[in-house]
Structures are given as structure tokens and as C-alpha cells.
Design a protein around this motif. Structure first.
Motif, short mmCIF file in Angstrom:
data_model
loop_
_atom_site.label_atom_id
_atom_site.label_comp_id
_atom_site.label_asym_id
_atom_site.label_seq_id
_atom_site.Cartn_x
_atom_site.Cartn_y
_atom_site.Cartn_z
N TYR A 106 109.37 37.57 -0.42
CA TYR A 106 109.01 37.26 -1.81
C TYR A 106 109.69 35.94 -2.21
O TYR A 106 110.84 35.69 -1.86
CB TYR A 106 109.47 38.39 -2.72
CG TYR A 106 108.85 38.35 -4.11
CD1 TYR A 106 107.57 38.84 -4.31
CD2 TYR A 106 109.54 37.84 -5.19
CE1 TYR A 106 106.99 38.82 -5.56
CE2 TYR A 106 108.97 37.81 -6.46
CZ TYR A 106 107.69 38.30 -6.63
OH TYR A 106 107.12 38.26 -7.89
N ASN A 107 108.96 35.10 -2.93
CA ASN A 107 109.44 33.78 -3.36
C ASN A 107 109.45 32.76 -2.23
O ASN A 107 109.96 31.65 -2.40
CB ASN A 107 110.84 33.84 -4.00
CG ASN A 107 110.80 34.27 -5.45
OD1 ASN A 107 109.77 34.15 -6.12
ND2 ASN A 107 111.90 34.79 -5.95
N ASN A 108 108.88 33.10 -1.07
CA ASN A 108 108.85 32.17 0.06
C ASN A 108 107.39 31.89 0.42
O ASN A 108 106.77 32.61 1.20
CB ASN A 108 109.59 32.77 1.26
CG ASN A 108 109.75 31.78 2.40
OD1 ASN A 108 108.98 30.83 2.54
ND2 ASN A 108 110.76 32.01 3.24
N ASN A 109 106.83 30.83 -0.17
CA ASN A 109 105.41 30.56 0.05
C ASN A 109 105.11 30.10 1.48
O ASN A 109 104.02 30.35 2.00
CB ASN A 109 104.88 29.54 -0.97
CG ASN A 109 105.67 28.24 -0.96
OD1 ASN A 109 106.74 28.15 -0.36
ND2 ASN A 109 105.14 27.24 -1.64
N GLN A 110 106.08 29.50 2.16
CA GLN A 110 105.85 29.10 3.55
C GLN A 110 105.73 30.32 4.45
O GLN A 110 104.91 30.34 5.38
CB GLN A 110 106.98 28.19 4.05
CG GLN A 110 106.75 27.66 5.45
CD GLN A 110 105.44 26.89 5.59
OE1 GLN A 110 105.14 25.98 4.81
NE2 GLN A 110 104.61 27.25 6.58
N ASP A 111 106.53 31.33 4.17
CA ASP A 111 106.42 32.57 4.94
C ASP A 111 105.05 33.21 4.73
O ASP A 111 104.45 33.75 5.66
CB ASP A 111 107.54 33.54 4.54
CG ASP A 111 107.69 34.71 5.51
OD1 ASP A 111 107.28 34.57 6.67
OD2 ASP A 111 108.22 35.75 5.09
N PHE A 112 104.56 33.15 3.50
CA PHE A 112 103.21 33.65 3.19
C PHE A 112 102.18 32.92 4.04
O PHE A 112 101.29 33.54 4.65
CB PHE A 112 102.92 33.48 1.70
CG PHE A 112 101.54 33.89 1.29
CD1 PHE A 112 101.25 35.21 0.97
CD2 PHE A 112 100.51 32.95 1.22
CE1 PHE A 112 99.97 35.59 0.59
CE2 PHE A 112 99.22 33.33 0.84
CZ PHE A 112 98.96 34.64 0.52
N ILE A 113 102.28 31.60 4.11
CA ILE A 113 101.34 30.79 4.89
C ILE A 113 101.40 31.19 6.37
O ILE A 113 100.36 31.34 7.03
CB ILE A 113 101.65 29.29 4.72
CG1 ILE A 113 101.35 28.84 3.29
CG2 ILE A 113 100.83 28.45 5.70
CD1 ILE A 113 101.85 27.45 2.97
N ASN A 114 102.61 31.37 6.87
CA ASN A 114 102.77 31.74 8.28
C ASN A 114 102.07 33.07 8.59
O ASN A 114 101.43 33.22 9.63
CB ASN A 114 104.25 31.85 8.64
CG ASN A 114 104.97 30.51 8.57
OD1 ASN A 114 104.34 29.45 8.60
ND2 ASN A 114 106.28 30.56 8.48
N GLN A 115 102.18 34.01 7.66
CA GLN A 115 101.56 35.33 7.88
C GLN A 115 100.04 35.25 7.80
O GLN A 115 99.34 35.95 8.53
CB GLN A 115 102.11 36.34 6.88
CG GLN A 115 103.60 36.60 7.00
CD GLN A 115 104.00 37.01 8.40
OE1 GLN A 115 103.39 37.88 9.01
NE2 GLN A 115 105.05 36.38 8.93
N THR A 116 99.52 34.41 6.91
CA THR A 116 98.06 34.26 6.83
C THR A 116 97.51 33.68 8.13
O THR A 116 96.43 34.07 8.58
CB THR A 116 97.64 33.38 5.64
OG1 THR A 116 98.14 32.04 5.81
CG2 THR A 116 98.16 33.95 4.33
N GLU A 117 98.24 32.78 8.73
CA GLU A 117 97.79 32.20 10.00
C GLU A 117 97.78 33.25 11.10
O GLU A 117 96.87 33.28 11.94
CB GLU A 117 98.71 31.02 10.37
CG GLU A 117 98.54 29.82 9.43
CD GLU A 117 99.56 28.72 9.70
OE1 GLU A 117 100.49 28.95 10.51
OE2 GLU A 117 99.42 27.63 9.11
N ALA A 118 98.79 34.11 11.10
CA ALA A 118 98.84 35.19 12.09
C ALA A 118 97.69 36.16 11.89
O ALA A 118 97.11 36.67 12.87
CB ALA A 118 100.19 35.91 12.00
N ILE A 119 97.35 36.43 10.65
CA ILE A 119 96.24 37.34 10.35
C ILE A 119 94.92 36.76 10.82
O ILE A 119 94.10 37.44 11.46
CB ILE A 119 96.19 37.65 8.84
CG1 ILE A 119 97.38 38.54 8.45
CG2 ILE A 119 94.87 38.31 8.45
CD1 ILE A 119 97.56 38.69 6.96
N LEU A 120 94.68 35.50 10.53
CA LEU A 120 93.43 34.86 10.94
C LEU A 120 93.29 34.84 12.46
O LEU A 120 92.18 34.92 12.99
CB LEU A 120 93.38 33.43 10.38
CG LEU A 120 93.18 33.34 8.86
CD1 LEU A 120 93.48 31.94 8.38
CD2 LEU A 120 91.76 33.74 8.47
#
Length: 350
Positions: A106-120
Motif C-alpha cells: 500500500y502506498n507503493n505505486n511502483q510495486d503495483f505496476i510490477n504486479q500488473t506486469e506479472a499478471i499480464l
């Protein structure tokens, strides 16, 4: 009227069960006259194929993915929608449906981006996520749309996206509900402090919407005409909270109420108790364990519940009904708010 079966249609049409099956499921060539006759009988009797049985016969497993903030002691709220998703997945695992859970800090938008890439990268059959970071979430939805992957929002939604469904409350309206409650307990000229625990409020969708809703209430109809003071605290660290609140509350003695837009009202309640500021109304979101403790001892006056478990459970069901059963679904399922105080917390169903 009893539900008609393929066997019944075959008897009425004077054909074999296999012929009816080929017509209804488009599995082979059938004479046009016979095909039309079978379809007319099926339509007249409102025949519905057994889609669950069809799902059971499927050889391919569908994988749904969830993307939520990591449930921690500070962000324990996120355990509830996660439990809802996992329970729904368990109920449907016999239908060749599985769920994989991804988490970001939470509060870490880069971590969010990293997870979206893994999902895709795994190309799931569907995605459930809370679009906390507006810009990053919008980019993710565009990538999902490009790959033809349906997605369901929970907790908040992005209007400028082609989402399959949304399950949750109305964040903007949640702010107005909080304002309405506070308005009853204040004098006309009392000041109100609005606390957002976020690094960049403008990019944190649900907190931003709640703040907007809260302020809109007082512009429209609120009786209170005091100052509305916004305070952003970038961390839930106790020392930082104390330093920021000290600077505001000790220089403005007219603040009589605090509205916090997230689920960490207990952090503020702890501060108010230590500073003996017992005359300040405090309202926040979500009856999590830590908040209930301070609600029961009077440091928190009201909590607004938004059914996080149901959000997760229903979000999974939306994907299942669309992807597996090919059903039409309701796009927006807006869940009601619960206004919780000390008198009703023991009756509240979590």
C-alpha cells in the motif's frame, strides 16, 4: 410448469436426443427444417441449457486473478475482501476455476505496476482489483482491454474504463454520509479536520472521492460553517502522525471533529486518548479489530461499514457468471453503507 429437458424436446420433435443436442449446442449439421422445428419447441418452452453441467465438462481450467494491497497489521482491512474472493473460489473449484492472489505494498505505486506486469504475463481469464492508484490503474485497464481480459473493480472504480462490473460502495457518497453525521454533533462555527493517510491524495482514488464528497455536503446543505482543514499524512507511522496532528491541533483549538477517509481511525484515536482530547468527534471507515477497540472505549464515535467480504465474494461471482456461464450481469452493484456506533457494534455482522 416443469423445466423442459432435451429428452422432452426430442420426443415433441420426433427426433433423437443426439439431434437435439447438436442443434442446441451447434455441434454439427442438421436439416434446416428439423433444426427450425427443434428451436421453435425450445423457445416455446423457454429451454435453458444446463450451463453448470457444461462447465463441469470443460477440460480447460480458468484462472482468475486478484490484485489487492498486502493485508498487514496496519492494513488488516484487506483481509476481508481477500477472504471473500478465496471463499467464492473454493465454492467453484469443482467447475475448473482457480484463483491466484497478487499483492502490492500500500502506498507503493511502483510495486503495483510490477504486479500488473506479472499478471499480464500469465494471461488470466479475468481480473479482480481495487484501482487505488488512478493513473497506474487506468494504464492497467488499457492493457487488459488490449488482451481481451475482463476485469471487475471492487472498493472503487474508474469511470473512464471499459470494466466488466463493479462491486462496492460509492466512495463519494461515503464522504457525504460522514459529513452528515458530523454535522449533527457540531456548533455552527466549529472547525473540522480531514485526515488522509496517503502520499499523493490526488492519485489515490477512493480517498480522494471521499474527501470530495465530504466537502460537497457542506457546500450543499451542511449547517456547519467552520473551517474544513485538510491534512495529508504520508505514513501511518505513529511518530509522524503525532508530529502532524500536534502541529494542527495545538495551534487550532477550534477543531471539534476529525474525519479520516480510510480504515486507520484507530491511529488517530490512540493519539487523541494520549493527549486527553476527549471532546473531539472522530469518524472513519470499517469495523476492523483495531477500530472496534477504540469504538468501544469511546475514542471513535462512528464507523462507516462497506461490506468488504461481500465485495470480494460478489466480484468473483461476477467473473464466474460472465466467463464460465456466459450470463449477462449487472454492471454496477452498489452496496449500502452501515453506520456503526458503540450501541450496535455487537450486533454487526462482519
Amino acid at each position: 410448469m416443469a423445466k423442459i429437458r432435451i429428452k422432452d424436446i426430442a420426443q415433441q420433435a420426433g427426433v433423437s436426443v443426439g439431434t437435439v443436442d447438436r442443434v442446441l449446442h451447434n455441434r454439427g449439421e442438421v436439416a434446416k427444417k428439423t433444426k427450425n422445428k427443434i428451436l421453435e419447441i425450445a423457445k416455446a418452452n423457454n429451454y435453458q441449457p444446463n450451463l453448470i453441467a457444461r462447465a463441469l465438462k470443460s477440460k480447460k481450467e480458468s484462472v482468475f486473478v486478484s490484485l489487492l494491497p498486502t493485508p498487514t497489521q496496519d492494513d488488516i482491512f484487506w483481509k476481508k475482501p481477500l477472504n471473500g474472493i478465496n471463499d467464492a473460489a473454493s465454492e467453484h473449484e469443482q467447475f475448473q476455476v482457480a484463483v491466484e492472489n497478487f499483492f502490492f505494498e500500500y502506498n507503493n505505486n511502483q510495486d503495483f505496476i510490477n504486479q500488473t506486469e506479472a499478471i499480464l504475463a500469465i494471461n488470466p481469464s479475468g481480473v479482480i482489483f481495487s484501482p487505488i492508484f488512478t493513473k497506474e490503474s487506468l494504464k492497467f485497464t488499457q492493457q487488459l482491454a488490449k488482451e481481451g481480459i475482463p476485469y471487475v473493480f471492487m472498493e472503487s472504480k474508474l469511470k473512464d474504463s471499459n470494466y466488466l462490473a463493479y462491486v462496492g460502495s460509492d466512495a463519494y457518497q461515503g464522504g457525504r454520509v460522514a459529513a452528515n453525521i458530523i454535522d449533527f454533533g457540531l456548533q455552527k462555527n466549529d472547525d473540522i479536520l480531514i485526515v488522509n493517510m496517503a502520499k499523493n491524495l490526488e492519485n489515490v482514488l477512493h480517498l480522494n472521492k471521499r474527501t470530495q464528497g465530504f466537502l460537497s455536503y457542506f457546500m450543499d446543505k451542511g449547517k456547519n460553517e467552520g473551517l474544513k482543514i485538510n491534512l495529508e499524512i504520508s505514513s501511518s507511522d505513529s511518530k509522524q502522525i503525532k508530529n502532524r496532528l500536534d502541529s494542527v491541533l495545538k495551534t487550532n483549538k477550534n477543531i471539534k471533529a476529525i474525519f479520516t477517509t480510510g480504515s486507520k481511525a484507530y491511529k488517530l484515536a490512540k493519539y487523541l486518548q494520549k493527549e486527553n482530547l476527549n471532546n473531539i468527534i472522530l469518524i472513519g471507515f470499517d469495523p476492523i479489530e483495531q477500530n472496534i477497540k477504540y469504538l468501544n472505549n469511546g475514542a471513535i464515535n462512528f464507523l462507516i461499514g462497506q461490506h468488504p467480504y461481500q465485495q470480494g465474494f460478489k466480484a468473483f461471482k461476477k467473473l464466474y457468471d460472465h466467463v464460465i456461464l456466459n450470463h449477462e450481469i449487472t454492471k454496477d452493484e452498489i452496496l449500502p453503507f452501515d453506520i456503526i456506533n458503540q450501541e450496535c457494534i455487537n450486533l454487526y455482522q462482519f
